[in-house]
Design a protein around this motif. Sequence first.
Motif, PDB file in Angstrom:
ATOM      1  N   LEU A  86     -71.636  27.989 -79.694  1.00  0.00           N
ATOM      2  CA  LEU A  86     -71.140  28.110 -78.326  1.00  0.00           C
ATOM      3  C   LEU A  86     -69.863  27.304 -78.128  1.00  0.00           C
ATOM      4  CD1 LEU A  86     -71.775  29.249 -75.474  1.00  0.00           C
ATOM      5  CD2 LEU A  86     -73.025  27.130 -75.026  1.00  0.00           C
ATOM      6  N   GLU A  87     -69.761  26.195 -78.817  1.00  0.00           N
ATOM      7  CA  GLU A  87     -68.591  25.326 -78.669  1.00  0.00           C
ATOM      8  C   GLU A  87     -67.305  25.970 -79.177  1.00  0.00           C
ATOM      9  OE1 GLU A  87     -69.272  22.743 -82.799  1.00  0.00           O
ATOM     10  OE2 GLU A  87     -69.778  21.870 -80.842  1.00  0.00           O
ATOM     11  N   ASP A  88     -67.428  27.091 -79.891  1.00  0.00           N
ATOM     12  CA  ASP A  88     -66.235  27.813 -80.344  1.00  0.00           C
ATOM     13  C   ASP A  88     -65.533  28.527 -79.197  1.00  0.00           C
ATOM     14  OD1 ASP A  88     -66.778  26.969 -82.879  1.00  0.00           O
ATOM     15  OD2 ASP A  88     -67.334  28.927 -83.687  1.00  0.00           O
ATOM     16  N   GLU A  89     -66.243  28.700 -78.098  1.00  0.00           N
ATOM     17  CA  GLU A  89     -65.691  29.416 -76.947  1.00  0.00           C
ATOM     18  C   GLU A  89     -64.731  28.525 -76.150  1.00  0.00           C
ATOM     19  OE1 GLU A  89     -65.544  32.288 -75.594  1.00  0.00           O
ATOM     20  OE2 GLU A  89     -66.943  33.456 -76.809  1.00  0.00           O
ATOM     21  N   PHE A  90     -63.494  29.003 -75.986  1.00  0.00           N
ATOM     22  CA  PHE A  90     -62.486  28.242 -75.253  1.00  0.00           C
ATOM     23  C   PHE A  90     -62.927  27.960 -73.821  1.00  0.00           C
ATOM     24  CE2 PHE A  90     -58.383  28.364 -72.756  1.00  0.00           C
ATOM     25  CZ  PHE A  90     -58.017  27.060 -73.058  1.00  0.00           C
ATOM     26  N   ARG A  91     -63.584  28.937 -73.194  1.00  0.00           N
ATOM     27  CA  ARG A  91     -64.020  28.752 -71.809  1.00  0.00           C
ATOM     28  C   ARG A  91     -65.033  27.618 -71.668  1.00  0.00           C
ATOM     29  NH1 ARG A  91     -65.151  35.030 -70.558  1.00  0.00           N
ATOM     30  NH2 ARG A  91     -65.378  34.968 -72.825  1.00  0.00           N
ATOM     31  N   ILE A  92     -65.899  27.481 -72.656  1.00  0.00           N
ATOM     32  CA  ILE A  92     -66.870  26.383 -72.644  1.00  0.00           C
ATOM     33  C   ILE A  92     -66.148  25.056 -72.845  1.00  0.00           C
ATOM     34  CG2 ILE A  92     -68.807  25.342 -73.885  1.00  0.00           C
ATOM     35  CD1 ILE A  92     -69.669  27.739 -72.246  1.00  0.00           C
ATOM     36  N   ARG A  93     -65.186  25.025 -73.740  1.00  0.00           N
ATOM     37  CA  ARG A  93     -64.467  23.783 -74.046  1.00  0.00           C
ATOM     38  C   ARG A  93     -63.623  23.326 -72.863  1.00  0.00           C
ATOM     39  NH1 ARG A  93     -63.040  26.431 -78.802  1.00  0.00           N
ATOM     40  NH2 ARG A  93     -60.816  26.288 -78.296  1.00  0.00           N
ATOM     41  N   TYR A  94     -62.863  24.269 -72.251  1.00  0.00           N
ATOM     42  CA  TYR A  94     -61.989  23.810 -71.171  1.00  0.00           C
ATOM     43  C   TYR A  94     -62.786  23.396 -69.930  1.00  0.00           C
ATOM     44  CZ  TYR A  94     -61.715  28.567 -68.876  1.00  0.00           C
ATOM     45  OH  TYR A  94     -61.956  29.758 -68.233  1.00  0.00           O
ATOM     46  N   CYS A  95     -63.951  24.005 -69.703  1.00  0.00           N
ATOM     47  CA  CYS A  95     -64.788  23.599 -68.577  1.00  0.00           C
ATOM     48  C   CYS A  95     -65.339  22.186 -68.805  1.00  0.00           C
ATOM     49  CB  CYS A  95     -65.935  24.580 -68.377  1.00  0.00           C
ATOM     50  SG  CYS A  95     -65.442  26.144 -67.604  1.00  0.00           S
ATOM     51  N   HIS A  96     -65.738  21.899 -70.030  1.00  0.00           N
ATOM     52  CA  HIS A  96     -66.246  20.561 -70.357  1.00  0.00           C
ATOM     53  C   HIS A  96     -65.139  19.524 -70.161  1.00  0.00           C
ATOM     54  CE1 HIS A  96     -68.635  17.500 -72.479  1.00  0.00           C
ATOM     55  NE2 HIS A  96     -67.476  17.117 -73.004  1.00  0.00           N
ATOM     56  N   MET A  97     -63.952  19.829 -70.654  1.00  0.00           N
ATOM     57  CA  MET A  97     -62.850  18.876 -70.533  1.00  0.00           C
ATOM     58  C   MET A  97     -62.435  18.669 -69.074  1.00  0.00           C
ATOM     59  SD  MET A  97     -60.407  19.569 -73.885  1.00  0.00           S
ATOM     60  CE  MET A  97     -60.411  21.370 -73.824  1.00  0.00           C
ATOM     61  N   HIS A  98     -62.596  19.708 -68.256  1.00  0.00           N
ATOM     62  CA  HIS A  98     -62.223  19.599 -66.851  1.00  0.00           C
ATOM     63  C   HIS A  98     -63.280  18.839 -66.049  1.00  0.00           C
ATOM     64  CE1 HIS A  98     -60.544  20.611 -62.945  1.00  0.00           C
ATOM     65  NE2 HIS A  98     -61.694  21.171 -62.592  1.00  0.00           N
TER      66      HIS A  98
END
Length: 222
Positions: A86-98
């Motif tokens: 799941l962590e490969d998904e950009f949408r998941i990563r940018y939401c976490h960082m935000h």
Amino acid sequence: MKKILKKIYRKTQSLFKRIRIFFKDIGNKLKYGPAAPVYMELIWVDPGEITTALGKSEVLEATGMHRNLASGVVVDWKSVAEPYPLEDEFRIRYCHMHWVEGKSWEELGVFQHMQQTRKYGNWPLSKIKARFEMLDRAYQETKNLGRLKTRKEMDPGNFREKDGILVHIDDRGKPVFGGNGFHRLSISKALQLEKIPACVGMVDKGAIEHLKKYRQKPNSFN
């Protein structure tokens, strides 16, 4: 007169659709037993357990259906492609960082990415920004409430958990993200919610017994 006929047509189509769903659900129960899943069924999932995902092409290959139509479909998981992290998904990563790390959407380059990839078609920048402002409001509302709302809570006329976070159940009885509801799942993970409402996707034929725990409504929703 035309408006009346259109209204009658829409209601007739809706009725026929519900009848098809009813027979689909009955077919599942007759073939796989009373514990079999039903179309667009509401289940309760620990978002922390969702660590992998499947794309719509993998669902199409396994079932011959669009991922939304594959809700409640019982499969042999051996015919399903290996889920990706799941962590490969950009949408998941940018939401976490935000939401977790506190970085702005601008700092993360989200608006530029959405324009370049045309994720929202030809939306102007102002409309894209408004979309992410809405996501921030949804995050804050969920944080204040302490839980994620079901689709029925958001729209009383909604059919079951249609358009909810899509979750498949693999051959180990583990949840696999199905690709619908990226931002809602990200909000749930950022807030470390214990259980969230989800829409059942494909279910491995050997994992039907695991649905019992996924059908248990959390006390926070009672």
